[in-house]
Design a protein around this motif. Sequence first.
Motif, PDB file in Angstrom:
ATOM      1  N   VAL A  71       0.837  -1.196   0.000  1.00 44.72           N
ATOM      2  CA  VAL A  71       0.000   0.000   0.000  1.00 44.72           C
ATOM      3  C   VAL A  71       0.880   1.258   0.000  1.00 44.72           C
ATOM      4  O   VAL A  71       0.607   2.224  -0.706  1.00 44.72           O
ATOM      5  N   ILE A  72       1.959   1.225   0.797  1.00 39.27           N
ATOM      6  CA  ILE A  72       2.870   2.366   0.870  1.00 39.27           C
ATOM      7  C   ILE A  72       3.832   2.398  -0.320  1.00 39.27           C
ATOM      8  O   ILE A  72       4.155   3.461  -0.841  1.00 39.27           O
ATOM      9  N   TRP A  73       4.249   1.218  -0.796  1.00 34.85           N
ATOM     10  CA  TRP A  73       5.359   1.156  -1.734  1.00 34.85           C
ATOM     11  C   TRP A  73       4.972   0.930  -3.187  1.00 34.85           C
ATOM     12  O   TRP A  73       5.815   1.082  -4.077  1.00 34.85           O
ATOM     13  N   VAL A  74       3.725   0.565  -3.468  1.00 33.92           N
ATOM     14  CA  VAL A  74       3.387   0.126  -4.822  1.00 33.92           C
ATOM     15  C   VAL A  74       3.641   1.213  -5.870  1.00 33.92           C
ATOM     16  O   VAL A  74       4.154   0.916  -6.962  1.00 33.92           O
ATOM     17  N   ASP A  75       3.326   2.477  -5.563  1.00 34.67           N
ATOM     18  CA  ASP A  75       3.546   3.529  -6.556  1.00 34.67           C
ATOM     19  C   ASP A  75       5.036   3.734  -6.830  1.00 34.67           C
ATOM     20  O   ASP A  75       5.436   4.017  -7.963  1.00 34.67           O
ATOM     21  N   LYS A  76       5.871   3.556  -5.792  1.00 30.58           N
ATOM     22  CA  LYS A  76       7.326   3.700  -5.994  1.00 30.58           C
ATOM     23  C   LYS A  76       7.887   2.546  -6.820  1.00 30.58           C
ATOM     24  O   LYS A  76       8.707   2.741  -7.725  1.00 30.58           O
ATOM     25  N   ILE A  77       7.436   1.325  -6.508  1.00 34.90           N
ATOM     26  CA  ILE A  77       7.893   0.151  -7.258  1.00 34.90           C
ATOM     27  C   ILE A  77       7.511   0.281  -8.727  1.00 34.90           C
ATOM     28  O   ILE A  77       8.322   0.021  -9.629  1.00 34.90           O
ATOM     29  N   LEU A  78       6.266   0.701  -8.981  1.00 40.74           N
ATOM     30  CA  LEU A  78       5.807   0.867 -10.362  1.00 40.74           C
ATOM     31  C   LEU A  78       6.570   1.986 -11.064  1.00 40.74           C
ATOM     32  O   LEU A  78       6.871   1.888 -12.256  1.00 40.74           O
ATOM     33  N   ALA A  79       6.890   3.061 -10.307  1.00 40.66           N
ATOM     34  CA  ALA A  79       7.634   4.178 -10.908  1.00 40.66           C
ATOM     35  C   ALA A  79       9.033   3.728 -11.328  1.00 40.66           C
ATOM     36  O   ALA A  79       9.503   4.057 -12.428  1.00 40.66           O
ATOM     37  N   PHE A  80       9.710   2.975 -10.461  1.00 40.80           N
ATOM     38  CA  PHE A  80      11.028   2.450 -10.811  1.00 40.80           C
ATOM     39  C   PHE A  80      10.934   1.530 -12.019  1.00 40.80           C
ATOM     40  O   PHE A  80      11.750   1.597 -12.946  1.00 40.80           O
ATOM     41  N   SER A  81       9.931   0.644 -12.007  1.00 44.12           N
ATOM     42  CA  SER A  81       9.767  -0.308 -13.110  1.00 44.12           C
ATOM     43  C   SER A  81       9.483   0.421 -14.419  1.00 44.12           C
ATOM     44  O   SER A  81      10.037   0.076 -15.473  1.00 44.12           O
ATOM     45  N   ALA A  82       8.611   1.432 -14.346  1.00 44.36           N
ATOM     46  CA  ALA A  82       8.263   2.195 -15.545  1.00 44.36           C
ATOM     47  C   ALA A  82       9.463   2.965 -16.078  1.00 44.36           C
ATOM     48  O   ALA A  82       9.678   3.051 -17.293  1.00 44.36           O
ATOM     49  N   THR A  83      10.257   3.533 -15.160  1.00 48.09           N
ATOM     50  CA  THR A  83      11.448   4.285 -15.577  1.00 48.09           C
ATOM     51  C   THR A  83      12.465   3.353 -16.234  1.00 48.09           C
ATOM     52  O   THR A  83      13.075   3.692 -17.250  1.00 48.09           O
ATOM     53  N   TYR A  84      12.626   2.164 -15.651  1.00 50.19           N
ATOM     54  CA  TYR A  84      13.545   1.177 -16.237  1.00 50.19           C
ATOM     55  C   TYR A  84      13.063   0.758 -17.613  1.00 50.19           C
ATOM     56  O   TYR A  84      13.853   0.638 -18.559  1.00 50.19           O
ATOM     57  N   LEU A  85      11.749   0.561 -17.758  1.00 49.56           N
ATOM     58  CA  LEU A  85      11.176   0.169 -19.039  1.00 49.56           C
ATOM     59  C   LEU A  85      11.382   1.265 -20.075  1.00 49.56           C
ATOM     60  O   LEU A  85      11.646   0.989 -21.255  1.00 49.56           O
ATOM     61  N   ASN A 244       3.856  12.563 -16.533  1.00 47.06           N
ATOM     62  CA  ASN A 244       4.828  13.141 -15.617  1.00 47.06           C
ATOM     63  C   ASN A 244       4.560  12.583 -14.220  1.00 47.06           C
ATOM     64  O   ASN A 244       3.408  12.553 -13.773  1.00 47.06           O
ATOM     65  N   TYR A 245       5.597  12.138 -13.531  1.00 40.55           N
ATOM     66  CA  TYR A 245       5.394  11.507 -12.212  1.00 40.55           C
ATOM     67  C   TYR A 245       4.723  12.459 -11.233  1.00 40.55           C
ATOM     68  O   TYR A 245       3.924  12.049 -10.404  1.00 40.55           O
ATOM     69  N   ASN A 246       5.054  13.755 -11.332  1.00 47.73           N
ATOM     70  CA  ASN A 246       4.402  14.740 -10.458  1.00 47.73           C
ATOM     71  C   ASN A 246       2.900  14.777 -10.711  1.00 47.73           C
ATOM     72  O   ASN A 246       2.096  14.795  -9.783  1.00 47.73           O
ATOM     73  N   GLY A 247       2.526  14.791 -11.986  1.00 46.82           N
ATOM     74  CA  GLY A 247       1.113  14.842 -12.337  1.00 46.82           C
ATOM     75  C   GLY A 247       0.353  13.616 -11.878  1.00 46.82           C
ATOM     76  O   GLY A 247      -0.771  13.707 -11.375  1.00 46.82           O
ATOM     77  N   GLN A 248       0.988  12.445 -12.035  1.00 47.39           N
ATOM     78  CA  GLN A 248       0.326  11.226 -11.583  1.00 47.39           C
ATOM     79  C   GLN A 248       0.187  11.218 -10.064  1.00 47.39           C
ATOM     80  O   GLN A 248      -0.811  10.712  -9.529  1.00 47.39           O
ATOM     81  N   SER A 249       1.170  11.773  -9.357  1.00 47.70           N
ATOM     82  CA  SER A 249       1.103  11.823  -7.898  1.00 47.70           C
ATOM     83  C   SER A 249      -0.066  12.683  -7.422  1.00 47.70           C
ATOM     84  O   SER A 249      -0.727  12.342  -6.443  1.00 47.70           O
ATOM     85  N   VAL A 250      -0.317  13.798  -8.134  1.00 53.90           N
ATOM     86  CA  VAL A 250      -1.451  14.645  -7.777  1.00 53.90           C
ATOM     87  C   VAL A 250      -2.757  13.869  -7.950  1.00 53.90           C
ATOM     88  O   VAL A 250      -3.635  13.881  -7.074  1.00 53.90           O
ATOM     89  N   THR A 251      -2.874  13.168  -9.079  1.00 57.26           N
ATOM     90  CA  THR A 251      -4.080  12.375  -9.348  1.00 57.26           C
ATOM     91  C   THR A 251      -4.252  11.276  -8.313  1.00 57.26           C
ATOM     92  O   THR A 251      -5.347  11.075  -7.763  1.00 57.26           O
ATOM     93  N   LEU A 252      -3.161  10.560  -8.033  1.00 56.47           N
ATOM     94  CA  LEU A 252      -3.214   9.480  -7.042  1.00 56.47           C
ATOM     95  C   LEU A 252      -3.545  10.001  -5.654  1.00 56.47           C
ATOM     96  O   LEU A 252      -4.285   9.365  -4.904  1.00 56.47           O
ATOM     97  N   THR A 253      -2.998  11.159  -5.300  1.00 51.73           N
ATOM     98  CA  THR A 253      -3.277  11.748  -3.989  1.00 51.73           C
ATOM     99  C   THR A 253      -4.775  11.979  -3.816  1.00 51.73           C
ATOM    100  O   THR A 253      -5.352  11.626  -2.779  1.00 51.73           O
ATOM    101  N   CYS A 254      -5.417  12.554  -4.826  1.00 59.86           N
ATOM    102  CA  CYS A 254      -6.863  12.803  -4.753  1.00 59.86           C
ATOM    103  C   CYS A 254      -7.643  11.497  -4.625  1.00 59.86           C
ATOM    104  O   CYS A 254      -8.574  11.387  -3.813  1.00 59.86           O
TER     105      CYS A 254
END
Length: 282
Positions: A71-85, A244-254
């Motif tokens: 729950v805490i880490w999934v967005d970070k794990i996906l961000a790393f995976s997406a960046t690597y991809l 943009n990761y910032n933009g997705q973070s705003v959406t996810l936060t809401c």
Amino acid sequence: SSAKKWSPWILSWTIYGLTFLFFPTKLLFAPLFASLFILSFLVFKNGKIPMPSFDKNFITYMGIGGLVGLVIWVDKILAFSATYLSRTKSIQIYSGFSSWMIFLPLLPSIIVLNWYYVFLSPILERKLNDMIYSMDKENLQKFIFKKKSLYTAIQEIWLKVFLLTSALSILFAAIYSDFYGIGFIRIVGVFLLPAILTNISIVLNSLLILKQKKIIFKAGLFIIAVNLLLVTVAAFGGIQMLKNYNGQSVTLTCLMIAILVMVTSTALEKWHSPHIPVLRGE
């Protein structure tokens, strides 16, 4: 005694942070060194490597623990995976992503988690045990009083946690914004998202005390699904803000604020009228 109990966990997070500070590009070093410290502590304390027994309860609670951790880490794990991809494929998923977006916004959550487990969680456990003792040994009036006291305590604890994580996250975002000359609105979502996810995690952990495993699984899997959906849209959709990761973070936060409200509302109902035989392990 409570602080002593959780001190290895606090030291492990400290090692995690210091490793990120000195080796910001070595993304695996921080979890590796922190895990090695905890493993070394367990070996030192027990005199041998602890070998868990893989019974049904162990596997269930390992699964729940992993889910709450995700729950805490999934967005970070996906961000790393997406960046690597993005580096290995022609598709560009995120822009403006760096390792600071993982650790720095997590600092308020790390502080509050340590505060919660060292100081607040023992209060909750003590009041819960008082209520169970009162149910068996004292009259109905005292039991009702202690039941109300427990419900008030859980409300106060959650309110303190919610306010502190949010306030610290906004403060850290303001400091970072001022120091680097970046617009506050552009980065506040990155800082608030870990705070909201941490609050959800703490509420889900409290439901574990009431043995509400189904709610934890449903909420955890739903949060993971929402993250996966947004990453998919960022990769293949036409919504530029999500690329943009910032933009997705705003959406996810809401979205996570809405989920936090729903999870907290459900949890308050369970804490208001706890199923007593379940609390007693029956």
